[in-house]
Each structure stands twice: as structure tokens, then as C-alpha cells.
Design an enzyme around this catalytic site. Structure first.
Site, mmCIF file in Angstrom:
data_model
loop_
_atom_site.group_PDB
_atom_site.id
_atom_site.type_symbol
_atom_site.label_atom_id
_atom_site.label_comp_id
_atom_site.label_asym_id
_atom_site.label_seq_id
_atom_site.Cartn_x
_atom_site.Cartn_y
_atom_site.Cartn_z
ATOM 1 N N TYR A 16 28.226 46.465 55.009
ATOM 2 C CA TYR A 16 28.619 45.518 53.959
ATOM 3 C C TYR A 16 30.030 44.964 54.225
ATOM 4 O O TYR A 16 30.275 43.760 54.117
ATOM 5 C CB TYR A 16 28.538 46.276 52.637
ATOM 6 C CG TYR A 16 28.897 45.527 51.392
ATOM 7 C CD1 TYR A 16 28.030 44.587 50.856
ATOM 8 C CD2 TYR A 16 30.092 45.797 50.726
ATOM 9 C CE1 TYR A 16 28.357 43.929 49.669
ATOM 10 C CE2 TYR A 16 30.422 45.155 49.550
ATOM 11 C CZ TYR A 16 29.557 44.215 49.032
ATOM 12 O OH TYR A 16 29.875 43.569 47.867
ATOM 13 N N SER A 37 34.492 40.781 49.494
ATOM 14 C CA SER A 37 34.647 42.058 48.790
ATOM 15 C C SER A 37 35.875 42.797 49.287
ATOM 16 O O SER A 37 36.243 42.683 50.467
ATOM 17 C CB SER A 37 33.408 42.917 49.043
ATOM 18 O OG SER A 37 33.641 44.239 48.608
ATOM 19 N N LYS A 49 31.098 41.129 54.795
ATOM 20 C CA LYS A 49 31.995 40.486 53.826
ATOM 21 C C LYS A 49 33.262 39.954 54.483
ATOM 22 O O LYS A 49 33.771 38.897 54.082
ATOM 23 C CB LYS A 49 32.330 41.469 52.697
ATOM 24 C CG LYS A 49 31.174 41.712 51.732
ATOM 25 C CD LYS A 49 30.611 40.403 51.170
ATOM 26 C CE LYS A 49 29.950 40.566 49.824
ATOM 27 N NZ LYS A 49 29.302 39.312 49.383
HETATM 28 P P1 NAI Z 1 23.644 41.879 41.799
HETATM 29 O O1 NAI Z 1 22.774 42.805 42.572
HETATM 30 O O2 NAI Z 1 23.453 41.823 40.328
HETATM 31 O O3 NAI Z 1 23.563 40.393 42.356
HETATM 32 C C1 NAI Z 1 23.069 40.027 43.615
HETATM 33 C C2 NAI Z 1 21.936 39.043 43.422
HETATM 34 O O4 NAI Z 1 21.535 38.523 44.690
HETATM 35 C C3 NAI Z 1 20.702 39.696 42.786
HETATM 36 O O5 NAI Z 1 20.332 38.989 41.620
HETATM 37 C C4 NAI Z 1 19.650 39.609 43.893
HETATM 38 O O6 NAI Z 1 18.335 39.448 43.404
HETATM 39 C C5 NAI Z 1 20.121 38.408 44.689
HETATM 40 N N1 NAI Z 1 19.642 38.422 46.075
HETATM 41 C C6 NAI Z 1 19.597 39.483 46.918
HETATM 42 N N2 NAI Z 1 19.099 39.103 48.107
HETATM 43 C C7 NAI Z 1 18.822 37.778 48.028
HETATM 44 C C8 NAI Z 1 18.308 36.823 48.934
HETATM 45 N N3 NAI Z 1 17.964 37.168 50.181
HETATM 46 N N4 NAI Z 1 18.175 35.537 48.516
HETATM 47 C C9 NAI Z 1 18.521 35.174 47.256
HETATM 48 N N5 NAI Z 1 18.994 36.049 46.349
HETATM 49 C C10 NAI Z 1 19.158 37.336 46.725
HETATM 50 O O7 NAI Z 1 25.153 42.313 42.125
HETATM 51 P P2 NAI Z 1 26.548 41.583 41.804
HETATM 52 O O8 NAI Z 1 27.536 42.661 41.639
HETATM 53 O O9 NAI Z 1 26.399 40.566 40.757
HETATM 54 O O10 NAI Z 1 26.875 40.893 43.209
HETATM 55 C C11 NAI Z 1 27.071 39.510 43.389
HETATM 56 C C12 NAI Z 1 27.913 39.309 44.638
HETATM 57 O O11 NAI Z 1 29.227 39.835 44.418
HETATM 58 C C13 NAI Z 1 27.377 39.995 45.880
HETATM 59 O O12 NAI Z 1 27.589 39.190 47.012
HETATM 60 C C14 NAI Z 1 28.236 41.237 45.962
HETATM 61 O O13 NAI Z 1 28.307 41.735 47.276
HETATM 62 C C15 NAI Z 1 29.563 40.700 45.476
HETATM 63 N N6 NAI Z 1 30.503 41.701 45.035
HETATM 64 C C16 NAI Z 1 30.319 42.363 43.848
HETATM 65 C C17 NAI Z 1 31.249 43.289 43.431
HETATM 66 C C18 NAI Z 1 31.179 43.936 42.106
HETATM 67 O O14 NAI Z 1 32.182 44.583 41.716
HETATM 68 N N7 NAI Z 1 30.092 43.816 41.370
HETATM 69 C C19 NAI Z 1 32.372 43.681 44.289
HETATM 70 C C20 NAI Z 1 32.505 42.905 45.484
HETATM 71 C C21 NAI Z 1 31.578 41.968 45.829
#
Ligand code: NAI
Length: 287
Positions: free
Chosen positions: A164, A151, A168
Site C-alpha cells: 500500500y 497516505s 501511495k
Molecule cells: P473505503 O474502503 O470506504 O473506500 C474505498 C472505496 O473504493 C470503496 O467504496 C471500494 O468499493 C472502492 N473500490 C475499491 N476497489 C475499486 C476499484 N477497483 N474500482 C472502483 N472502486 C473501487 O475506504 P476509505 O478510507 O474511504 O478510503 C478512500 C481512499 O482514502 C483510499 O484510497 C484509501 O487508501 C485512502 N486513505 C484512507 C485513509 C483513512 O484514514 N481512511 C488514510 C489514508 C488513505
């Protein structure tokens, strides 16, 4: 085109947001996808099967191949069981996208040790657990592709995200070493910092701004990095809104002291020490 056809790729946290887009694209390109998701809330509380199941159904309805897995990546057992799902369902594992994540944002003074640890457990330990469980298989077959989802909060910092950001940027540190250790086994490890409208970013920017950041725009870069075509390793990319940047650490020319400097000498040279105008890509002086 070798691409990802018939490759077995695990996408963690693929029940929604960005992970779902990675899984859909990989399946469209012919990969056999393990859709992992614990199915909880944004802060990591709760769990359920419906998120991963819905994405698997979507892939199957479009003619693709996928299997659901509901294990938490935050435990060693969960990660091992996730790899076992890939082996039992498809007989191999060729790629891992370490995407699962949670948020526990708060300014540093108010950050509890629990909020710090919970975020490390999912992002940093979770990526370690899954990658470590896959590593032996990658080495044995002489092939592996890993994408760490990092990130800009880790690369540059962001208010309220010390936990976080630490996790990251830790993933970039892990990648740097795995890229070296994976070299002779054709294991390529890269990092992607996405910028996209998901439930994670829903309340941090205006709807107008988020509209320009569909998560589907990030997926092709992740798809390429887990494909056989990708021959690069140890690189970091910031991807979102139709733009892709490569990010790298640079170092300036060293200021040399013939003897241990005094504080006065440090002060006198401080503008030279901090001047990045002649900076070049940094290399490990010990490596
Ligand atoms: P999101 O919350 O939709 O996706 C994260 C997913 O991980 C969720 O579906 C959740 O149920 C799952 N999860 C959480 N803990 C878990 C565990 N212990 N075991 C298995 N699954 C688990 O959010 P998003 O935005 O799609 O994030 C995806 C990745 O991208 C994350 O690592 C986030 O930190 C990263 N990210 C996202 C950004 C953005 O602009 N949306 C920016 C920078 C990084």
C-alpha cells in the site's frame, strides 16, 4: 465564485467512506458528480451496484446532480468506460479524484506477490488509468483538476503496508511529473493523504480516537483542490481531525567531495551527510 459549479467531477470509490463525502460536498457545491464504485469488500473482493446507487440517490434527494458508475478503475477498459459515463451524462469531464482503494495488509515476509500486485492495480494503475483516460480531454479544453489520494503510509511508512505504501507514494511521484506536464494546459494535480474513520481504518485504532476523525472533515480540502479557484499544483496535504498540513521533501546542503571518496571519507562525513539542520525544499538537480 467559480468554485465547482457546473463542473463535471469524477470521484472513484465514492460508494462509501471518504469518497462518498467528497461526492456529497461536490454535489452540494453545484458540481455534476460521477459516483464511481466497484462495490466490493475492503480487500477488493466482490462487486455490486448498491454502494454507488445509494450515494447517487442521496445526492439527488438533496437536489444535486449525480450519476453512478460501477466500473473497476483497475482496468484500462473500466477507466475508459468511466470517462465515457461522464461524457455521455454531462458532456465533459473537468476533475478527477483518484480515491478508490483496497487493502491487503501483512508483514513483508508474508506478503505474496499477488497481495503486492492487487494493491498496485487498484491504487497506482487505477489512478493512472482514470487520469490517463481524462488527460486528453483536459488538454483539449485547457482545464483539468486532479487529486491523487495518497497516505501517510506512503509518505512515512506503516507496519504491514509495504504494498500500500509503495502504491501511495507512487501516486506522489506521478503527481510531481503531471504537475509539470499539465502546467501549460491549466491542469493542476495535487495529493491528499486523509486520516479518517472509515471501514479501512475501523480496526486499526480505538473507537474513541476514530470518533475525532469524521471523513467529512477531509472533503473541503479535496473540493477546493478540484475547483477552478485552486491555482496550486504538485502539492501534498495531510488532512484529518480538523487539521491540514502541507508536506514537502527537503534536502540539506550537499557535502562536496573533490574526488571519489573512500569508504573512510564517507564514514568520517556521515554525520554531515545526514544532518538536516540547514535543509531547504528539494529541487530536481536534473530539472
Ligand atoms: P473505503 O474502503 O470506504 O473506500 C474505498 C472505496 O473504493 C470503496 O467504496 C471500494 O468499493 C472502492 N473500490 C475499491 N476497489 C475499486 C476499484 N477497483 N474500482 C472502483 N472502486 C473501487 O475506504 P476509505 O478510507 O474511504 O478510503 C478512500 C481512499 O482514502 C483510499 O484510497 C484509501 O487508501 C485512502 N486513505 C484512507 C485513509 C483513512 O484514514 N481512511 C488514510 C489514508 C488513505
Amino acid at each position: 465564485m467559480p468554485g465547482v459549479t457546473d463542473r463535471v467531477v469524477i470521484v472513484t470509490g465514492a460508494g462509501g467512506g471518504l469518497g462518498r463525502e467528497y461526492a456529497l460536498l461536490l454535489a452540494r457545491e453545484g458540481a455534476q458528480v460521477v459516483v464511481n464504485d466497484l462495490g466490493g469488500a475492503r480487500d477488493g473482493s466482490g462487486s455490486g451496484h448498491s454502494m454507488a446507487d445509494a450515494v447517487v440517490e442521496e445526492i439527488k434527494a438533496a437536489g444535486g446532480t449525480a450519476v453512478a458508475n460501477y466500473d473497476s478503475v483497475a482496468t484500462v477498459e473500466g477507466a475508459q468506460s468511466l470517462i465515457q459515463t461522464a461524457l455521455d451524462s454531462f458532456g465533459a469531464v473537468h476533475g478527477v479524484v483518484n480515491n478508490a482503494g483496497i487493502l491487503r495488509d501483512t508483514s513483508f515476509g508474508k506478503m505474496t506477490p499477488e497481495a503486492f500486485e492487487a494493491v498496485q492495480r487498484v491504487h497506482l494503475f487505477g489512478s493512472f488509468n482514470v487520469t490517463h483516460a481524462a488527460w486528453g480531454h483536459f488538454r483539449e479544453q485547457g482545464f483539468g483538476r486532479i487529486v491523487m489520494i495518497t497516505s501517510t503510509s506512503g509518505l512515512y511508512g506503516n507496519f504491514g503496508q509495504a504494498n500500500y505504501g509503495a502504491a501511495k507514494l507512487g501516486l506522489v511521484g506521478m503527481m510531481n511529473t503531471l504537475a509539470i506536464e499539465g502546467r501549460k494546459y491549466d491542469i493542476k494535480v495535487n495529493a491528499v493523504a486523509p486520516i479518517a474513520a472509515t471501514r479501512m481504518t475501523a480496526d486499526i485504532a480505538s473507537a474513541e480516537f476514530l470518533e475525532k476523525l469524521p471523513p467529512a472533515q477531509v472533503a473541503p480540502i479535496v473540493g477546493y483542490l478540484v475547483s477552478e479557484d485552486n491555482q496550486d499544483s504538485g502539492m501534498t496535504f495531510v488532512v484529518g481531525g480538523g487539521a491540514v498540513h502541507r508536506v514537502q521533501l527537503f534536502a540539506n546542503k550537499p557535502v562536496l567531495f573533490s574526488a571519489v571518496p573512500t569508504l573512510d571519507e564517507v564514514r568520517e562525513n556521515w554525520s554531515r551527510i545526514t544532518d538536516m539542520s540547514d535543509a531547504q525544499p528539494g529541487v530536481n538537480p536534473a530539472g
